[in-house]
Motif scaffolding. Structure first.
Motif, PDB file in Angstrom:
ATOM      1  N   GLU A  96     -15.103 -12.612  -8.203  1.00  0.00           N
ATOM      2  CA  GLU A  96     -13.932 -13.064  -7.451  1.00  0.00           C
ATOM      3  C   GLU A  96     -12.788 -12.049  -7.557  1.00  0.00           C
ATOM      4  N   MET A  97     -12.613 -11.502  -8.741  1.00  0.00           N
ATOM      5  CA  MET A  97     -11.566 -10.489  -8.933  1.00  0.00           C
ATOM      6  C   MET A  97     -11.877  -9.226  -8.111  1.00  0.00           C
ATOM      7  N   ALA A  98     -13.135  -8.827  -8.083  1.00  0.00           N
ATOM      8  CA  ALA A  98     -13.535  -7.649  -7.313  1.00  0.00           C
ATOM      9  C   ALA A  98     -13.310  -7.900  -5.823  1.00  0.00           C
ATOM     10  N   ARG A  99     -13.661  -9.085  -5.337  1.00  0.00           N
ATOM     11  CA  ARG A  99     -13.439  -9.419  -3.931  1.00  0.00           C
ATOM     12  C   ARG A  99     -11.948  -9.434  -3.613  1.00  0.00           C
ATOM     13  N   LEU A 100     -11.167  -9.988  -4.510  1.00  0.00           N
ATOM     14  CA  LEU A 100      -9.716 -10.028  -4.326  1.00  0.00           C
ATOM     15  C   LEU A 100      -9.136  -8.617  -4.277  1.00  0.00           C
ATOM     16  N   MET A 101      -9.609  -7.725  -5.141  1.00  0.00           N
ATOM     17  CA  MET A 101      -9.128  -6.340  -5.151  1.00  0.00           C
ATOM     18  C   MET A 101      -9.533  -5.608  -3.866  1.00  0.00           C
ATOM     19  N   ASN A 102     -10.752  -5.837  -3.397  1.00  0.00           N
ATOM     20  CA  ASN A 102     -11.191  -5.217  -2.139  1.00  0.00           C
ATOM     21  C   ASN A 102     -10.336  -5.700  -0.970  1.00  0.00           C
ATOM     22  N   ASP A 103     -10.060  -7.004  -0.949  1.00  0.00           N
ATOM     23  CA  ASP A 103      -9.211  -7.550   0.114  1.00  0.00           C
ATOM     24  C   ASP A 103      -7.803  -6.956   0.033  1.00  0.00           C
ATOM     25  N   ALA A 104      -7.278  -6.824  -1.178  1.00  0.00           N
ATOM     26  CA  ALA A 104      -5.938  -6.272  -1.362  1.00  0.00           C
ATOM     27  C   ALA A 104      -5.904  -4.806  -0.922  1.00  0.00           C
ATOM     28  N   ALA A 105      -6.959  -4.058  -1.215  1.00  0.00           N
ATOM     29  CA  ALA A 105      -7.026  -2.658  -0.797  1.00  0.00           C
ATOM     30  C   ALA A 105      -7.067  -2.558   0.722  1.00  0.00           C
ATOM     31  N   GLY A 106      -7.811  -3.441   1.371  1.00  0.00           N
ATOM     32  CA  GLY A 106      -7.871  -3.453   2.831  1.00  0.00           C
ATOM     33  C   GLY A 106      -6.517  -3.777   3.442  1.00  0.00           C
ATOM     34  N   VAL A 107      -5.827  -4.736   2.866  1.00  0.00           N
ATOM     35  CA  VAL A 107      -4.495  -5.090   3.353  1.00  0.00           C
ATOM     36  C   VAL A 107      -3.532  -3.923   3.145  1.00  0.00           C
ATOM     37  N   ALA A 108      -3.614  -3.261   2.006  1.00  0.00           N
ATOM     38  CA  ALA A 108      -2.734  -2.126   1.727  1.00  0.00           C
ATOM     39  C   ALA A 108      -2.986  -1.000   2.728  1.00  0.00           C
ATOM     40  N   GLN A 109      -4.226  -0.741   3.072  1.00  0.00           N
ATOM     41  CA  GLN A 109      -4.532   0.297   4.058  1.00  0.00           C
ATOM     42  C   GLN A 109      -3.975  -0.082   5.426  1.00  0.00           C
ATOM     43  N   GLY A 110      -4.090  -1.361   5.779  1.00  0.00           N
ATOM     44  CA  GLY A 110      -3.537  -1.821   7.052  1.00  0.00           C
ATOM     45  C   GLY A 110      -2.026  -1.662   7.098  1.00  0.00           C
ATOM     46  N   VAL A 111      -1.369  -1.995   6.000  1.00  0.00           N
ATOM     47  CA  VAL A 111       0.086  -1.846   5.922  1.00  0.00           C
ATOM     48  C   VAL A 111       0.472  -0.374   6.013  1.00  0.00           C
ATOM     49  N   ARG A 112      -0.289   0.487   5.347  1.00  0.00           N
ATOM     50  CA  ARG A 112      -0.018   1.923   5.386  1.00  0.00           C
ATOM     51  C   ARG A 112      -0.148   2.457   6.817  1.00  0.00           C
ATOM     52  N   ARG A 113      -1.214   2.071   7.510  1.00  0.00           N
ATOM     53  CA  ARG A 113      -1.401   2.523   8.902  1.00  0.00           C
ATOM     54  C   ARG A 113      -0.268   2.024   9.794  1.00  0.00           C
ATOM     55  N   GLU A 114       0.117   0.778   9.608  1.00  0.00           N
ATOM     56  CA  GLU A 114       1.210   0.216  10.415  1.00  0.00           C
ATOM     57  C   GLU A 114       2.524   0.940  10.130  1.00  0.00           C
ATOM     58  N   ALA A 115       2.793   1.230   8.861  1.00  0.00           N
ATOM     59  CA  ALA A 115       4.017   1.945   8.500  1.00  0.00           C
ATOM     60  C   ALA A 115       4.011   3.354   9.093  1.00  0.00           C
ATOM     61  N   GLU A 116       2.877   4.042   9.020  1.00  0.00           N
ATOM     62  CA  GLU A 116       2.783   5.383   9.603  1.00  0.00           C
ATOM     63  C   GLU A 116       3.045   5.353  11.104  1.00  0.00           C
ATOM     64  N   THR A 117       2.485   4.353  11.790  1.00  0.00           N
ATOM     65  CA  THR A 117       2.687   4.214  13.232  1.00  0.00           C
ATOM     66  C   THR A 117       4.156   3.983  13.554  1.00  0.00           C
ATOM     67  N   LEU A 118       4.796   3.098  12.798  1.00  0.00           N
ATOM     68  CA  LEU A 118       6.211   2.812  13.038  1.00  0.00           C
ATOM     69  C   LEU A 118       7.089   4.033  12.756  1.00  0.00           C
ATOM     70  N   ILE A 119       6.817   4.734  11.675  1.00  0.00           N
ATOM     71  CA  ILE A 119       7.612   5.916  11.323  1.00  0.00           C
ATOM     72  C   ILE A 119       7.434   7.002  12.376  1.00  0.00           C
ATOM     73  N   LYS A 120       6.195   7.194  12.836  1.00  0.00           N
ATOM     74  CA  LYS A 120       5.938   8.216  13.851  1.00  0.00           C
ATOM     75  C   LYS A 120       6.664   7.863  15.152  1.00  0.00           C
ATOM     76  N   ALA A 121       6.610   6.607  15.560  1.00  0.00           N
ATOM     77  CA  ALA A 121       7.293   6.187  16.780  1.00  0.00           C
ATOM     78  C   ALA A 121       8.798   6.383  16.653  1.00  0.00           C
ATOM     79  N   GLN A 122       9.347   6.046  15.496  1.00  0.00           N
ATOM     80  CA  GLN A 122      10.785   6.198  15.273  1.00  0.00           C
ATOM     81  C   GLN A 122      11.186   7.675  15.300  1.00  0.00           C
TER      82      GLN A 122
END
Length: 96
Positions: free
Chosen positions: A11-37
């Motif tokens: 369960e901890m491993a699944r939670l960490m994988n999910d958290a890593a996926g969310v972090a990557q999504g947030v990073r991509r979204e932040a990069e997109t917003l910064i580039k647009a700005q």
């Protein structure tokens, strides 16, 4: 106990994988917003684009080369006129 511990780690491993996926999504979204700005700021500042700069740079290079050719041609014509004793070699005199 062993199965409970193993399930806990699964369960901890699944939670960490999910958290890593969310972090990557947030990073991509932040990069997109910064580039647009950044693009919006540069567009508002009326900064020239790289392609336009390179095109004008090439035009200036060609104009300099043409200027050098014309300067050499003018000097040759002036020398020819001076050698034939045909008149002034002043640059303001029209030579055709």
């Amino acid at each position: 106990m062993v199965q409970t511990t193993s399930r806990f780690f699964d369960e901890m491993a699944r939670l960490m994988n999910d958290a890593a996926g969310v972090a990557q999504g947030v990073r991509r979204e932040a990069e997109t917003l910064i580039k647009a700005q950044a693009e919006r700021i540069l567009r508002d500042m009326d900064v020239v684009q790289r392609e336009e700069f390179e095109a004008v740079k090439e035009m200036a290079r060609l104009a300099r080369e043409e200027n050098e050719v014309l300067k050499a041609r003018l000097a040759a014509l002036e020398a020819k006129v001076a050698a034939s004793g045909g008149g002034p070699t002043d640059a303001t005199t029209a030579v055709v």
